[in-house]
Design a protein around this motif. Structure first.
Motif, PDB file in Angstrom:
ATOM      1  N   LYS A 105       0.691 -11.474  -0.564  1.00  0.00           N
ATOM      2  CA  LYS A 105       0.349 -10.724   0.661  1.00  0.00           C
ATOM      3  C   LYS A 105      -0.231  -9.354   0.337  1.00  0.00           C
ATOM      4  O   LYS A 105      -0.456  -8.538   1.224  1.00  0.00           O
ATOM      5  CB  LYS A 105       1.590 -10.547   1.520  1.00  0.00           C
ATOM      6  CG  LYS A 105       2.016 -11.843   2.178  1.00  0.00           C
ATOM      7  CD  LYS A 105       3.228 -11.598   3.048  1.00  0.00           C
ATOM      8  CE  LYS A 105       3.738 -12.921   3.586  1.00  0.00           C
ATOM      9  NZ  LYS A 105       5.180 -12.902   3.795  1.00  0.00           N
ATOM     10  N   SER A 106      -0.450  -9.093  -0.954  1.00  0.00           N
ATOM     11  CA  SER A 106      -0.971  -7.783  -1.338  1.00  0.00           C
ATOM     12  C   SER A 106      -2.458  -7.883  -1.693  1.00  0.00           C
ATOM     13  O   SER A 106      -2.875  -8.787  -2.421  1.00  0.00           O
ATOM     14  CB  SER A 106      -0.183  -7.266  -2.549  1.00  0.00           C
ATOM     15  OG  SER A 106      -0.913  -6.256  -3.195  1.00  0.00           O
ATOM     16  N   GLU A 162      -4.066  -6.487   4.302  1.00  0.00           N
ATOM     17  CA  GLU A 162      -3.563  -5.247   4.915  1.00  0.00           C
ATOM     18  C   GLU A 162      -4.536  -4.668   5.942  1.00  0.00           C
ATOM     19  O   GLU A 162      -4.143  -3.839   6.757  1.00  0.00           O
ATOM     20  CB  GLU A 162      -3.323  -4.172   3.845  1.00  0.00           C
ATOM     21  CG  GLU A 162      -2.175  -4.482   2.877  1.00  0.00           C
ATOM     22  CD  GLU A 162      -2.640  -5.237   1.640  1.00  0.00           C
ATOM     23  OE1 GLU A 162      -3.739  -5.842   1.687  1.00  0.00           O
ATOM     24  OE2 GLU A 162      -1.915  -5.231   0.642  1.00  0.00           O
ATOM     25  N   LYS A 198       8.440  -0.228   2.579  1.00  0.00           N
ATOM     26  CA  LYS A 198       7.191  -0.993   2.682  1.00  0.00           C
ATOM     27  C   LYS A 198       6.138  -0.342   1.791  1.00  0.00           C
ATOM     28  O   LYS A 198       6.013   0.877   1.773  1.00  0.00           O
ATOM     29  CB  LYS A 198       6.717  -0.996   4.145  1.00  0.00           C
ATOM     30  CG  LYS A 198       5.744  -2.107   4.454  1.00  0.00           C
ATOM     31  CD  LYS A 198       5.483  -2.162   5.943  1.00  0.00           C
ATOM     32  CE  LYS A 198       4.223  -2.862   6.375  1.00  0.00           C
ATOM     33  NZ  LYS A 198       3.357  -3.478   5.445  1.00  0.00           N
ATOM     34  N   LYS A 241       2.708   1.079   0.676  1.00  0.00           N
ATOM     35  CA  LYS A 241       1.600   1.673   1.428  1.00  0.00           C
ATOM     36  C   LYS A 241       0.290   1.201   0.807  1.00  0.00           C
ATOM     37  O   LYS A 241       0.095   1.346  -0.405  1.00  0.00           O
ATOM     38  CB  LYS A 241       1.709   3.199   1.320  1.00  0.00           C
ATOM     39  CG  LYS A 241       1.377   3.916   2.601  1.00  0.00           C
ATOM     40  CD  LYS A 241       1.684   5.402   2.459  1.00  0.00           C
ATOM     41  CE  LYS A 241       0.857   6.229   3.413  1.00  0.00           C
ATOM     42  NZ  LYS A 241      -0.558   6.194   3.246  1.00  0.00           N
ATOM     43  N   PHE A 242      -0.572   0.626   1.621  1.00  0.00           N
ATOM     44  CA  PHE A 242      -1.873   0.199   1.121  1.00  0.00           C
ATOM     45  C   PHE A 242      -2.763   1.431   0.951  1.00  0.00           C
ATOM     46  O   PHE A 242      -2.715   2.357   1.767  1.00  0.00           O
ATOM     47  CB  PHE A 242      -2.498  -0.783   2.114  1.00  0.00           C
ATOM     48  CG  PHE A 242      -3.822  -1.323   1.684  1.00  0.00           C
ATOM     49  CD1 PHE A 242      -3.908  -2.225   0.628  1.00  0.00           C
ATOM     50  CD2 PHE A 242      -4.988  -0.931   2.320  1.00  0.00           C
ATOM     51  CE1 PHE A 242      -5.138  -2.721   0.224  1.00  0.00           C
ATOM     52  CE2 PHE A 242      -6.217  -1.418   1.922  1.00  0.00           C
ATOM     53  CZ  PHE A 242      -6.285  -2.323   0.874  1.00  0.00           C
ATOM     54  N   ASP A 271       2.619  -5.393  -5.862  1.00  0.00           N
ATOM     55  CA  ASP A 271       3.026  -5.311  -4.451  1.00  0.00           C
ATOM     56  C   ASP A 271       4.370  -4.618  -4.257  1.00  0.00           C
ATOM     57  O   ASP A 271       5.019  -4.812  -3.236  1.00  0.00           O
ATOM     58  CB  ASP A 271       3.074  -6.728  -3.841  1.00  0.00           C
ATOM     59  CG  ASP A 271       4.005  -7.653  -4.617  1.00  0.00           C
ATOM     60  OD1 ASP A 271       4.463  -7.285  -5.716  1.00  0.00           O
ATOM     61  OD2 ASP A 271       4.283  -8.758  -4.110  1.00  0.00           O
ATOM     62  N   GLU A 325      -5.572   3.049   1.667  1.00  0.00           N
ATOM     63  CA  GLU A 325      -6.723   2.993   2.590  1.00  0.00           C
ATOM     64  C   GLU A 325      -7.861   3.891   2.126  1.00  0.00           C
ATOM     65  O   GLU A 325      -9.032   3.603   2.372  1.00  0.00           O
ATOM     66  CB  GLU A 325      -6.284   3.392   4.007  1.00  0.00           C
ATOM     67  CG  GLU A 325      -5.433   2.323   4.632  1.00  0.00           C
ATOM     68  CD  GLU A 325      -5.105   2.595   6.083  1.00  0.00           C
ATOM     69  OE1 GLU A 325      -5.918   3.242   6.775  1.00  0.00           O
ATOM     70  OE2 GLU A 325      -4.034   2.145   6.525  1.00  0.00           O
TER      71      GLU A 325
END
Ligand code: F6P
Length: 319
Positions: free
Chosen positions: A172-173, A193, A303, A305-306, A129, A308
């Motif tokens: 939270k990841s 996310e 932050k 970056k997820f 994370d 996507e």
């Protein structure tokens, strides 16, 4: 730079030992004295320190856990705790400290660095994370552990023609759920996310069933929570039988993969190199297979970056 210390803090992750070994051996190679601080910042507060030598780190590269032990230390979040740690650093005459762990640990390292202590951080957490590095020590091993479990759960899920919800760690990841979902061919991936649609999960389960699919796997990240509610909702909405497996702490143990051992060895050596160059307040990382270092302020205030693209790809490939 004559005396340096190394500690591990926060949740352990496979490969921490390989990182400790790399720090100790690189230090000794460079004629530094190296000390191991036990149980994270607790050990720094209470003077729980041992001198390390070449043999202290023999036979550990393949072991999970951390020989220095670890802890989450609330005392270090107080001014009094920080003062005690600074006092121990002074008594042992540490010229620099290498701190191995995840987000909370690296924030602790920054606290020391802000007080003038030469600190270098090494990112080690199964959660993956952290924004400044392509990956953290332990993530690859955890992923492979999860995949092994997914394969086994898939066998019994198929035999019984069920749906399995597999809950994985990550705080939270959603990275563990995302990567294991893609690699394990999960039908749905639920991560903090991305918003998920309960209706589309149900639709996908029914479409699969209608074309003769014998099992469905849903990877659920712990950060989304409530596997039980999701299972009950699916059963009552579409009548398919659902079972839940929470993989829990088995994801944090085990022999590190080759990837994690190599990553940890490179990170450990780089951390020592940075101290020897007189650098401080930096964390090491990997980007495009290059070992990099980044300022704590930048590293910890960005932050993550997820991915996507990978999330969408997993959707496409599981139609
Ligand atoms: O940060 C690593 C991690 O394993 C998370 O995935 C999990 O939420 C947490 O640690 C569990 O922490 P603890 O060991 O304090 O129960």
């Amino acid at each position: 730079m004559k005396n340096i210390a190394v500690l591990t803090s926060g949740g352990d992750s496979p490969g921490m030992n390989a990182a400790i070994r790399a720090v100790v051996r690189s230090s000794i190679y460079n004629e530094l004295k190296v000390y191991g601080v036990q149980k994270g910042f607790n050990g720094l507060i209470h003077g729980d320190v041992v001198e390390m030598n070449i043999s202290s780190v023999a036979d550990i590269i393949q072991r999970g856990g951390t020989i220095l032990r670890t802890a989450r230390c609330e005392e270090f979040e107080t001014e009094e705790g920080i003062e005690k740690a600074l006092n121990i650093i002074d008594i042992f005459n540490f010229d620099g400290i290498i701190i191995i762990g995840g987000d909370g640990t690296l924030r602790g390292a920054k606290t020391l660095s802000d007080r003038g202590i030469a600190c270098i951080g090494i990112p080690s957490t199964i959660d993956n994370d952290l924004p400044f590095t392509d990956c953290t020590i332990g993530f690859d091993t955890a992923l492979n552990t999860v995949l092994d479990a997914v394969n086994k759960i898939r066998d019994t899920t198929t035999s019984h023609e069920r749906v399995s919800i597999i809950e994985v760690m990550g705080r939270k990841s959603g990275d563990i759920a995302l990567y294991s979902g893609l690699a394990g061919g999960a039908e749905s991936i639920v991560v903090p996310e991305m918003e998920f649609s309960f209706e589309s999960i149900c639709k996908k389960l029914l479409q699969g069933k209608n074309r003769g699919k014998l099992h469905s796997i849903i990877m659920l990240s712990e950060g989304v929570g409530n596997a039980i509610k999701l299972a009950e909702d699916i059963e009552s909405k579409i009548g398919m039988e659902v079972r839940i497996t929470i993989l829990g702490y088995l994801q944090r143990g085990g022999a590190p993969t080759a990837f994690d051992r190599i990553l940890a060895s490179r990170f450990g050596a780089k951390a020592v190199e940075l101290l020897l160059q007189g650098k401080s307040g930096r964390v090491v990382g990997i980007r495009n297979n290059d070992i990099i270092d980044e300022d704590f302020d930048v590293a910890l205030n960005t932050k993550k970056k997820f991915n996507e693209y990978m999330y969408e790809l997993a959707k496409i490939l599981s139609i």
